[in-house]
Design an enzyme around this catalytic site. Structure first.
Site: not given
Length: 320
Positions: A58, A60, A82-83, A129
């Site tokens: 995890l 980015e 993921q977002f 998100h």
């Protein structure tokens, strides 16, 4: 040909590109065994193995940094973040390295990197998100920004993005992942990055939209003689298609869910003001999200533009 939603169409595009080109690799948090946060990579780990569908920690910044290194050495990485809000921690990698690699190396190195990420509202998710900050990424030369508005074009645009030698930020409208279904054929689909399309022809007003706002704009256009343009690529964007339409209709409405101030609609409005102002019969109208941090779920419906608001803007410019 099979009827698919956007999740299935993107999964098919990834599968076909992995089969077509051994240099294509996928990486990101949970893209392997779990099939991705929205299951867009489901089944690909089992089909292509852990060396081509890679689960990452995890981080980015590390995901995009590693992907840039892969690209520099000849691979074609497709990184999933993921977002969109999570890319903020990796902007230094995108802006300072991915976007500049061709220029910095005087053309000796390219960066065939695709960063896929869901963006925007519509599913009432928590903070970071539901970001719609595409304009910030469009400001960075060297970084292409692509946004599909339907399953067919999601597959076509992702194929084209993976095959381009330059870095692409591929924004997937979260709200559309499972909202729309349409026939999506197997094999190569003919789409060129940097070109917009006329999603609905019309003669009285031009509506420009992208991503999840395209579906709402098409609904809003019903009952009007409105031409709806699906921009598809935001950087570089197809100014000629917009200008040709506005010179014919004389009116322009731009729709996006990002905040209005500094939003990409301002760039489109400025372009039309510079090159087609004498064709305008009414002031340009923008329909956008509010100038606020993307709100928590209970307030989301007050922030994301509605089809009713878009229809109101169309009626307003027609009545001017």
């Amino acid at each position: 040909m099979a009827e698919m939603n956007m999740v299935q169409a993107i999964n098919l595009a990834l599968r076909e590109e992995l089969e077509r080109d051994p240099d294509v690799v996928l990486l990101g948090e949970d893209v392997g065994r779990d099939g991705g946060v929205f299951r867009l990579t489901e089944g690909l780990y089992e089909a292509f193995g852990e060396e081509r569908v890679i689960d990452t920690p995890l981080s980015e910044s590390a995901i995009i940094g590693v992907a840039i290194g892969m690209a520099a050495y000849g691979l074609k990485p497709v990184a999933e973040i993921q977002f969109l809000g999570f890319t903020y921690g990796a902007i230094e990698q995108l802006f300072s390295h991915a976007a500049r690699l061709r220029s910095r190396s005087r053309g000796q190195l390219h960066c065939p990197l695709v960063v896929r990420t869901p963006y925007g509202g519509g599913v009432k998710a928590p903070e970071l998100h539901e970001e719609s900050s595409e304009a910030m990424f469009c400001h960075m030369p060297g970084l292409k920004v692509v946004v599909p508005g339907s399953p067919w074009y999601a597959k076509a645009l992702l194929q084209a993005s993976i095959r381009t030698p330059d870095p692409v930020l591929f924004l997937e409208p979260t709200r559309l992942y499972r909202l729309l279904r349409e026939d999506v054929p197997a094999g190569d689909l003919p789409v060129e990055l940097g070109k917009a399309r006329i999603a609905r022809p019309g003669d009285s007003v031009t509506v420009v939209a992208w991503g999840s706002m395209l579906e709402k704009s098409l609904r809003a256009a019903a009952g009007f003689d409105a031409e709806v343009i699906d921009l598809m690529t935001l950087n570089p964007f197809d100014a000629e298609t917009i200008l040709a339409s506005v010179r014919r209709t004389g009116r322009l409405v731009v729709v996006h869910e990002a905040a209005q101030t500094g939003g990409f609609g301002a760039e489109i409005a400025a372009t039309v003001a510079e090159d087609a102002i004498l064709s305008l019969k009414a002031p340009i109208r923008r329909v956008t999200g509010c100038d606020v941090i993307p709100p928590l779920p209970l307030l989301e419906d007050y922030n994301v533009p509605t089809a009713k608001q878009i229809a109101g803007a169309i009626a307003e410019v027609l009545a001017f």
